[in-house]
Design a protein around this motif. Sequence first.
Motif, PDB file in Angstrom:
ATOM      1  N   SER A 182      32.836 -41.666  43.706  1.00  0.00           N
ATOM      2  CA  SER A 182      33.097 -40.384  44.025  1.00  0.00           C
ATOM      3  C   SER A 182      32.656 -39.560  42.704  1.00  0.00           C
ATOM      4  O   SER A 182      32.461 -38.432  42.901  1.00  0.00           O
ATOM      5  CB  SER A 182      34.539 -40.442  44.303  1.00  0.00           C
ATOM      6  N   GLU A 183      32.728 -39.921  41.551  1.00  0.00           N
ATOM      7  CA  GLU A 183      32.292 -39.122  40.472  1.00  0.00           C
ATOM      8  C   GLU A 183      30.716 -39.132  40.536  1.00  0.00           C
ATOM      9  O   GLU A 183      30.480 -37.897  40.125  1.00  0.00           O
ATOM     10  CB  GLU A 183      32.705 -39.925  39.155  1.00  0.00           C
ATOM     11  N   SER A 184      30.068 -40.171  41.072  1.00  0.00           N
ATOM     12  CA  SER A 184      28.718 -40.154  40.820  1.00  0.00           C
ATOM     13  C   SER A 184      28.459 -39.110  41.820  1.00  0.00           C
ATOM     14  O   SER A 184      27.383 -38.336  41.691  1.00  0.00           O
ATOM     15  CB  SER A 184      28.400 -41.472  41.166  1.00  0.00           C
ATOM     16  N   VAL A 185      28.680 -39.236  43.107  1.00  0.00           N
ATOM     17  CA  VAL A 185      28.382 -38.192  43.984  1.00  0.00           C
ATOM     18  C   VAL A 185      28.829 -36.702  44.023  1.00  0.00           C
ATOM     19  O   VAL A 185      28.119 -35.883  44.421  1.00  0.00           O
ATOM     20  CB  VAL A 185      28.831 -38.475  45.542  1.00  0.00           C
ATOM     21  N   ARG A 186      29.945 -36.520  43.303  1.00  0.00           N
ATOM     22  CA  ARG A 186      30.389 -35.221  42.735  1.00  0.00           C
ATOM     23  C   ARG A 186      29.295 -34.594  41.876  1.00  0.00           C
ATOM     24  O   ARG A 186      28.785 -33.393  41.808  1.00  0.00           O
ATOM     25  CB  ARG A 186      31.553 -35.154  41.925  1.00  0.00           C
ATOM     26  N   ASN A 187      28.517 -35.393  40.955  1.00  0.00           N
ATOM     27  CA  ASN A 187      27.827 -35.049  39.918  1.00  0.00           C
ATOM     28  C   ASN A 187      26.524 -34.774  40.735  1.00  0.00           C
ATOM     29  O   ASN A 187      25.406 -34.038  40.118  1.00  0.00           O
ATOM     30  CB  ASN A 187      27.487 -36.196  38.711  1.00  0.00           C
ATOM     31  N   LEU A 188      26.155 -35.261  41.867  1.00  0.00           N
ATOM     32  CA  LEU A 188      24.914 -34.812  42.680  1.00  0.00           C
ATOM     33  C   LEU A 188      25.288 -33.570  43.508  1.00  0.00           C
ATOM     34  O   LEU A 188      24.329 -33.208  44.185  1.00  0.00           O
ATOM     35  CB  LEU A 188      24.624 -36.033  43.449  1.00  0.00           C
ATOM     36  N   GLY A 189      26.323 -33.270  43.609  1.00  0.00           N
ATOM     37  CA  GLY A 189      27.033 -31.957  44.338  1.00  0.00           C
ATOM     38  C   GLY A 189      26.966 -32.088  45.759  1.00  0.00           C
ATOM     39  O   GLY A 189      26.951 -31.350  46.684  1.00  0.00           O
ATOM     40  N   THR A 190      27.328 -33.673  46.112  1.00  0.00           N
ATOM     41  CA  THR A 190      27.647 -33.949  47.362  1.00  0.00           C
ATOM     42  C   THR A 190      29.304 -34.242  47.709  1.00  0.00           C
ATOM     43  O   THR A 190      29.846 -34.899  46.921  1.00  0.00           O
ATOM     44  CB  THR A 190      26.878 -35.366  47.845  1.00  0.00           C
ATOM     45  N   LYS A 315      19.605 -23.665  52.272  1.00  0.00           N
ATOM     46  CA  LYS A 315      20.783 -23.005  52.560  1.00  0.00           C
ATOM     47  C   LYS A 315      21.984 -23.773  51.834  1.00  0.00           C
ATOM     48  O   LYS A 315      22.966 -23.191  51.883  1.00  0.00           O
ATOM     49  CB  LYS A 315      20.988 -22.645  54.073  1.00  0.00           C
ATOM     50  N   TYR A 316      21.637 -25.112  51.642  1.00  0.00           N
ATOM     51  CA  TYR A 316      22.773 -25.670  50.927  1.00  0.00           C
ATOM     52  C   TYR A 316      22.857 -25.777  49.364  1.00  0.00           C
ATOM     53  O   TYR A 316      23.565 -26.318  48.679  1.00  0.00           O
ATOM     54  CB  TYR A 316      22.952 -27.083  51.396  1.00  0.00           C
ATOM     55  N   GLN A 317      21.901 -25.002  48.678  1.00  0.00           N
ATOM     56  CA  GLN A 317      21.547 -25.310  47.586  1.00  0.00           C
ATOM     57  C   GLN A 317      22.623 -24.791  46.480  1.00  0.00           C
ATOM     58  O   GLN A 317      23.130 -25.019  45.501  1.00  0.00           O
ATOM     59  CB  GLN A 317      20.050 -24.518  47.078  1.00  0.00           C
ATOM     60  N   LEU A 318      23.131 -23.480  46.943  1.00  0.00           N
ATOM     61  CA  LEU A 318      24.121 -22.766  46.111  1.00  0.00           C
ATOM     62  C   LEU A 318      25.575 -23.670  46.241  1.00  0.00           C
ATOM     63  O   LEU A 318      26.145 -23.608  45.324  1.00  0.00           O
ATOM     64  CB  LEU A 318      24.246 -21.310  46.541  1.00  0.00           C
ATOM     65  N   PHE A 319      25.795 -24.200  47.497  1.00  0.00           N
ATOM     66  CA  PHE A 319      26.714 -25.147  47.714  1.00  0.00           C
ATOM     67  C   PHE A 319      26.974 -26.088  46.862  1.00  0.00           C
ATOM     68  O   PHE A 319      27.963 -26.771  46.003  1.00  0.00           O
ATOM     69  CB  PHE A 319      27.018 -25.169  49.246  1.00  0.00           C
ATOM     70  N   ILE A 320      25.674 -26.880  46.627  1.00  0.00           N
ATOM     71  CA  ILE A 320      25.507 -28.097  45.788  1.00  0.00           C
ATOM     72  C   ILE A 320      25.821 -27.658  44.527  1.00  0.00           C
ATOM     73  O   ILE A 320      26.470 -28.313  43.682  1.00  0.00           O
ATOM     74  CB  ILE A 320      24.193 -28.685  46.129  1.00  0.00           C
ATOM     75  N   LYS A 321      25.424 -26.605  43.972  1.00  0.00           N
ATOM     76  CA  LYS A 321      25.739 -26.238  42.513  1.00  0.00           C
ATOM     77  C   LYS A 321      26.981 -26.034  42.172  1.00  0.00           C
ATOM     78  O   LYS A 321      27.525 -26.293  41.026  1.00  0.00           O
ATOM     79  CB  LYS A 321      24.698 -25.104  42.232  1.00  0.00           C
TER      80      LYS A 321
END
Length: 343
Positions: A182-190, A315-321
């Motif tokens: 969960s920490e790993s994917v948070r760091n990826l923005g997922t 369209k998902y780039q801002l959300f990921i950041k």
Amino acid sequence: MVKAFAGEAAVAGAWDEFVQQCPEATFFHRSGWLTINEQVYGHRGHYLYAEDPQGNLQGVLPLVEQNSRLFGHALISTPFCVYGGVAAQSDEAQRALEDAAIELARRLEVDYLELRNKVASTHPELTEKCAHSYFAWPLAQDAEAILAGVKKKQRAVIRHSLKNDLSYRVDDDMHTAYDIYSESVRNLGTPVFPKSYFSALKRVFGQDCNALTVEKDGKAVSSVLNFYFRDQVLPYYGGGLPEARDLKSNDFMYYQLMCDAKAKGYEYYDFGRSKNDSGAFQYKKHWGMEPTPLHYQFHLVKAAELPNLSPNNPKYQLFIKLWQKLPLPISRALGPVLSKYLG
């Protein structure tokens, strides 16, 4: 004849027996995924199977309905799985199941039907969108031979990791596997899956699901949740903490999983899918495995074009950041609301 399966124990037993012996079937065709999708995520399953006149199974098709205002309405084989589609003993059974799936998709008025095929179907009403490949290879006879089979640069990385005083354990510790993932994917923005998903995978698949966790000085730094099917091991949800990069603990983790699986009698390592030309795709190539294209095929019902839920969609780039900046507890709380439609 095509019939529907709703989790009846008698049919489940026959279904899984068929999956175990059918060459086209995968771990992701097992009936347990119906339980996972319905109980963990609340998605409605539409599992179909074909019988001959004597009542013997000739093919299976796991289907799950997802319905979201944000991500659309779809019938998928199968969410949270890299492989899907029909597993059948004959072309006739395959066509009957695919026809039934298209009819069902129209009746449900979904946006689209998605079949995650390893081998392309020839059905004329299916359109292919090939954006992923999978990586796999046979396991060499022992740890030294496995290491020798890895490409030179990646082999050097593994040798480096072997000097870092890392240890590993293979057990049922889904708690640690989830926390690291969960920490790993948070760091990826997922957005991450709910913690109950990992525990449900262990409960449903039992001894065919475990975790390998790497530790440094008693602290877990990398972990991967694995599936086992026939003679295969499939590392599926893996990740590492920030210090994993310098320790090379993820490389150590996958290498030790290969060695552990081989020692237990498994013969084949399935490294799973990656989006073509992504970082994960290049990482797996560096091991020496060659990509094999996956044939995801669609039938559009209400949608005018094929879906694009990829993180690479602009369209998902801002959300990921923004997601990358969330505190970990908040990402774990909010992630399951979104991730249930992103499998």
